[in-house]
Design a protein around this motif. Structure first.
Motif, PDB file in Angstrom:
ATOM      1  N   LEU A 114       0.827  -1.216   0.000  1.00 29.33           N
ATOM      2  CA  LEU A 114       0.000   0.000   0.000  1.00 29.33           C
ATOM      3  C   LEU A 114       0.859   1.262   0.000  1.00 29.33           C
ATOM      4  O   LEU A 114       0.759   2.103  -0.895  1.00 29.33           O
ATOM      5  N   VAL A 115       1.736   1.388   0.999  1.00 32.36           N
ATOM      6  CA  VAL A 115       2.531   2.605   1.160  1.00 32.36           C
ATOM      7  C   VAL A 115       3.434   2.824  -0.033  1.00 32.36           C
ATOM      8  O   VAL A 115       3.548   3.944  -0.559  1.00 32.36           O
ATOM      9  N   LEU A 116       4.049   1.756  -0.496  1.00 31.15           N
ATOM     10  CA  LEU A 116       5.047   1.916  -1.535  1.00 31.15           C
ATOM     11  C   LEU A 116       4.415   2.056  -2.913  1.00 31.15           C
ATOM     12  O   LEU A 116       4.985   2.708  -3.788  1.00 31.15           O
ATOM     13  N   GLU A 117       3.242   1.464  -3.139  1.00 27.40           N
ATOM     14  CA  GLU A 117       2.542   1.692  -4.404  1.00 27.40           C
ATOM     15  C   GLU A 117       2.084   3.147  -4.493  1.00 27.40           C
ATOM     16  O   GLU A 117       2.226   3.797  -5.531  1.00 27.40           O
ATOM     17  N   VAL A 118       1.523   3.665  -3.390  1.00 32.60           N
ATOM     18  CA  VAL A 118       1.068   5.052  -3.386  1.00 32.60           C
ATOM     19  C   VAL A 118       2.267   5.994  -3.535  1.00 32.60           C
ATOM     20  O   VAL A 118       2.230   6.962  -4.312  1.00 32.60           O
ATOM     21  N   SER A 119       3.340   5.698  -2.796  1.00 33.25           N
ATOM     22  CA  SER A 119       4.545   6.522  -2.906  1.00 33.25           C
ATOM     23  C   SER A 119       5.117   6.446  -4.312  1.00 33.25           C
ATOM     24  O   SER A 119       5.551   7.461  -4.878  1.00 33.25           O
ATOM     25  N   GLY A 120       5.114   5.230  -4.878  1.00 31.56           N
ATOM     26  CA  GLY A 120       5.598   5.077  -6.246  1.00 31.56           C
ATOM     27  C   GLY A 120       4.760   5.855  -7.236  1.00 31.56           C
ATOM     28  O   GLY A 120       5.279   6.460  -8.180  1.00 31.56           O
ATOM     29  N   GLY A 121       3.438   5.854  -7.021  1.00 29.00           N
ATOM     30  CA  GLY A 121       2.557   6.628  -7.902  1.00 29.00           C
ATOM     31  C   GLY A 121       2.829   8.112  -7.809  1.00 29.00           C
ATOM     32  O   GLY A 121       2.854   8.823  -8.822  1.00 29.00           O
ATOM     33  N   TYR A 122       3.054   8.599  -6.580  1.00 28.94           N
ATOM     34  CA  TYR A 122       3.357  10.025  -6.389  1.00 28.94           C
ATOM     35  C   TYR A 122       4.690  10.390  -7.035  1.00 28.94           C
ATOM     36  O   TYR A 122       4.798  11.390  -7.756  1.00 28.94           O
ATOM     37  N   LEU A 123       5.719   9.567  -6.794  1.00 32.03           N
ATOM     38  CA  LEU A 123       7.033   9.856  -7.361  1.00 32.03           C
ATOM     39  C   LEU A 123       7.016   9.756  -8.888  1.00 32.03           C
ATOM     40  O   LEU A 123       7.705  10.518  -9.571  1.00 32.03           O
ATOM     41  N   LEU A 150      -4.899   3.024  -6.448  1.00 31.25           N
ATOM     42  CA  LEU A 150      -5.680   1.828  -6.762  1.00 31.25           C
ATOM     43  C   LEU A 150      -4.857   0.562  -6.556  1.00 31.25           C
ATOM     44  O   LEU A 150      -5.357  -0.435  -6.013  1.00 31.25           O
ATOM     45  N   LEU A 151      -3.589   0.589  -6.975  1.00 22.67           N
ATOM     46  CA  LEU A 151      -2.743  -0.585  -6.797  1.00 22.67           C
ATOM     47  C   LEU A 151      -2.452  -0.861  -5.315  1.00 22.67           C
ATOM     48  O   LEU A 151      -2.134  -1.989  -4.936  1.00 22.67           O
ATOM     49  N   GLY A 152      -2.576   0.178  -4.478  1.00 22.52           N
ATOM     50  CA  GLY A 152      -2.370   0.001  -3.048  1.00 22.52           C
ATOM     51  C   GLY A 152      -3.573  -0.537  -2.309  1.00 22.52           C
ATOM     52  O   GLY A 152      -3.438  -0.968  -1.155  1.00 22.52           O
ATOM     53  N   VAL A 153      -4.749  -0.552  -2.946  1.00 22.79           N
ATOM     54  CA  VAL A 153      -5.975  -1.019  -2.276  1.00 22.79           C
ATOM     55  C   VAL A 153      -5.857  -2.473  -1.812  1.00 22.79           C
ATOM     56  O   VAL A 153      -6.175  -2.786  -0.649  1.00 22.79           O
ATOM     57  N   PRO A 154      -5.408  -3.413  -2.669  1.00 19.76           N
ATOM     58  CA  PRO A 154      -5.285  -4.795  -2.177  1.00 19.76           C
ATOM     59  C   PRO A 154      -4.340  -4.914  -0.986  1.00 19.76           C
ATOM     60  O   PRO A 154      -4.606  -5.677  -0.058  1.00 19.76           O
ATOM     61  N   GLY A 155      -3.247  -4.166  -1.011  1.00 20.36           N
ATOM     62  CA  GLY A 155      -2.314  -4.199   0.113  1.00 20.36           C
ATOM     63  C   GLY A 155      -2.937  -3.684   1.395  1.00 20.36           C
ATOM     64  O   GLY A 155      -2.716  -4.236   2.475  1.00 20.36           O
ATOM     65  N   PHE A 156      -3.722  -2.624   1.293  1.00 19.65           N
ATOM     66  CA  PHE A 156      -4.397  -2.062   2.464  1.00 19.65           C
ATOM     67  C   PHE A 156      -5.349  -3.080   3.068  1.00 19.65           C
ATOM     68  O   PHE A 156      -5.367  -3.304   4.290  1.00 19.65           O
ATOM     69  N   VAL A 157      -6.142  -3.716   2.228  1.00 20.37           N
ATOM     70  CA  VAL A 157      -7.109  -4.705   2.717  1.00 20.37           C
ATOM     71  C   VAL A 157      -6.395  -5.954   3.231  1.00 20.37           C
ATOM     72  O   VAL A 157      -6.827  -6.569   4.214  1.00 20.37           O
ATOM     73  N   GLN A 158      -5.277  -6.299   2.602  1.00 15.04           N
ATOM     74  CA  GLN A 158      -4.508  -7.471   3.025  1.00 15.04           C
ATOM     75  C   GLN A 158      -4.054  -7.349   4.469  1.00 15.04           C
ATOM     76  O   GLN A 158      -3.970  -8.349   5.186  1.00 15.04           O
ATOM     77  N   VAL A 159      -3.757  -6.138   4.919  1.00 18.05           N
ATOM     78  CA  VAL A 159      -3.327  -5.922   6.302  1.00 18.05           C
ATOM     79  C   VAL A 159      -4.368  -6.474   7.272  1.00 18.05           C
ATOM     80  O   VAL A 159      -4.064  -7.258   8.180  1.00 18.05           O
ATOM     81  N   PHE A 160      -5.633  -6.102   7.087  1.00 20.76           N
ATOM     82  CA  PHE A 160      -6.695  -6.511   8.000  1.00 20.76           C
ATOM     83  C   PHE A 160      -7.038  -7.992   7.822  1.00 20.76           C
ATOM     84  O   PHE A 160      -7.333  -8.689   8.797  1.00 20.76           O
ATOM     85  N   SER A 161      -6.980  -8.460   6.584  1.00 15.75           N
ATOM     86  CA  SER A 161      -7.247  -9.871   6.331  1.00 15.75           C
ATOM     87  C   SER A 161      -6.200 -10.750   6.992  1.00 15.75           C
ATOM     88  O   SER A 161      -6.526 -11.771   7.619  1.00 15.75           O
ATOM     89  N   ALA A 162      -4.934 -10.355   6.886  1.00 12.16           N
ATOM     90  CA  ALA A 162      -3.856 -11.140   7.496  1.00 12.16           C
ATOM     91  C   ALA A 162      -3.949 -11.134   9.016  1.00 12.16           C
ATOM     92  O   ALA A 162      -3.758 -12.163   9.669  1.00 12.16           O
ATOM     93  N   LEU A 163      -4.256  -9.976   9.600  1.00 14.17           N
ATOM     94  CA  LEU A 163      -4.344  -9.875  11.054  1.00 14.17           C
ATOM     95  C   LEU A 163      -5.510 -10.692  11.619  1.00 14.17           C
ATOM     96  O   LEU A 163      -5.449 -11.177  12.745  1.00 14.17           O
TER      97      LEU A 163
END
Length: 413
Positions: A158-167, A261-274
């Motif tokens: 999530l963080v790195l996809e969003v950061s990558g999109g910004y950069l 958008l590419l960070g959405v699966p990663g964001f949801v994965q956090v809660f699913s994994a926990l």
């Protein structure tokens, strides 16, 4: 050696233990950013190297995976021989060096060479972090730590996809600078982690904890788990490599939006994994893995069948739910069935199959696009793969239950 004596071997203060786990999770995040952090900049890279085919540009994302496939088993052997913590620190340094090389290299060929060496570093990080977690923790603590690790991988995406999109919205080369973050973790690892002592059945150690550990590698179970890891990454990596082009065809050109958008699966994965650890107290690992694949299949079919942004986000959410369940359960399963003195080689193979799925995804996707003329076909294919894998784990679960009942029947007789 008793269970309590074994625990003293890795004894740490609570603060140091938390710092150690946090660093392992942060290092694990690097494995997910390794290839896909530059995905939002792929259209920009294609424009900068317009004389090269799209499939070659896409290899900037997939080539690290090939390097892992070719070297991961060797990294696993090195891990067992030279030590996990030392290899982790070296791998993080190489990750920063070769990951950032795209910021200053001038030719696509040299960038791809740097990406290949990046893959070797990722193999080292992935093998050592998972082996260290499996060594430092047991039972419920291990399950919880693996859940945190999987959540960290999702958060990293999530963080790195969003950061990558910004950069990428600044300049496509800027996305490569983000790899330097790995350098921040090396001092903490040096200060908080000691190399776990090697233990084998021949060492004369006894005790409930050690006796409950597997003595031999169960090839069948590990083969099934590795197949599942290959499948989940084959499906997942269709998203960062092809979704930006799908959006571009739909008239959406914002690289920042690509990253979000590419960070959405990663964001949801956090809660699913926990949540997977708690779910595992109710359902079996096989049931959760098959459910995860069904979620991923549904998400892919939603992405393939709709063009509205709201529904697209819904498909990405389903994908993230499935990712969290599948990856967490498969890693935990692998830790349980692997003898501790074989963690290096087995988790080296884990990294091989995990990233083999990533690498193969590009070669599977392109013929589908060429034949159909549409990026939607890729996600239909994803849906079919997810359903097949889900059914495979359902069948394996049914077979195991039948075997257990048969065993109990013979025992009672």
């Amino acid at each position: 050696m008793t269970h309590s004596a074994d625990n003293k071997k890795h004894e740490t203060t609570p603060d140091k233990n938390r710092a150690r786990l946090a660093l392992l999770i942060l290092a694990s995040m690097m494995t997910m950013m390794g290839a896909s952090a530059v995905a939002p900049s792929l259209p920009g890279i294609s424009a900068a190297f317009s004389g090269y085919p799209e499939s070659m540009v896409t290899m900037i994302v997939t080539l690290p995976s090939l390097a892992i496939v070719l070297t991961g088993w060797c990294i696993g052997l090195i891990c067992d021989r030279v030590g996990k913590t030392r290899l982790l620190m070296v791998s993080l340094a190489l990750f920063a060096l070769f990951g950032s090389s795209g910021a200053y290299l001038s030719s696509l060929e040299m960038i791809l060479l740097g990406r290949a060496f990046l893959g070797v570093a990722i193999a080292g990080i992935m093998t050592t972090t998972t082996a260290l977690i499996s060594t430092y923790y047991t039972g419920r603590e291990r399950a919880r730590a693996i859940g945190y690790q999987s959540a960290g991988m999702g958060l990293g995406a999530l963080v790195l996809e969003v950061s990558g999109g910004y950069l990428a919205s600044i300049d496509w080369r800027a996305t490569f600078v983000i790899y330097l973050i790995a350098l921040l973790f090396i001092p903490g690892i040096f200060l908080t982690m000691k190399e776990p002592e090697q233990r084998t059945k021949d060492s004369g150690e006894t005790g409930a904890h050690f006796e409950n550990e597997p003595a031999h590698i169960p090839v069948g179970q590990i083969g099934l788990i590795l197949t599942g890891l290959f499948g989940v990454m084959l499906m997942f990596y269709m998203v960062p490599t092809k979704l930006p082009y799908l959006l571009q065809d739909a008239g959406i050109t914002s690289t920042l939006l690509y990253g979000v958008l590419l960070g959405v699966p990663g964001f949801v994965q956090v809660f699913s994994a926990l949540s997977s650890g708690r779910l595992n107290t109710i359902f079996s690992k096989g049931a959760l893995v098959s459910s995860g694949f069904f979620f991923m299949a549904a998400g892919s079919l939603v992405i393939a069948g709709v063009s509205e942004l709201t529904f697209l986000v819904g498909g990405l959410v389903l994908t993230g739910i499935g990712m969290g369940l599948v990856i967490t359960m498969l890693i935990g399963w692998l830790s349980e069935v692997t003898p501790p003195h074989r963690y290096g080689i087995v988790f080296g193979l884990y990294s091989v199959f995990f990233f083999m799925g990533q690498f193969v995804s590009g070669f599977v996707a392109q013929p589908l696009i060429d034949m159909s003329g549409s990026y939607h076909t890729v996600f239909v294919f994803n849906g079919i793969v997810g359903i097949v894998l889900a059914m495979a784990f359902v069948c394996c679960g049914v077979w195991e239950n039948m075997q257990k009942r048969t065993g109990r029947h013979h025992t009672d007789s």
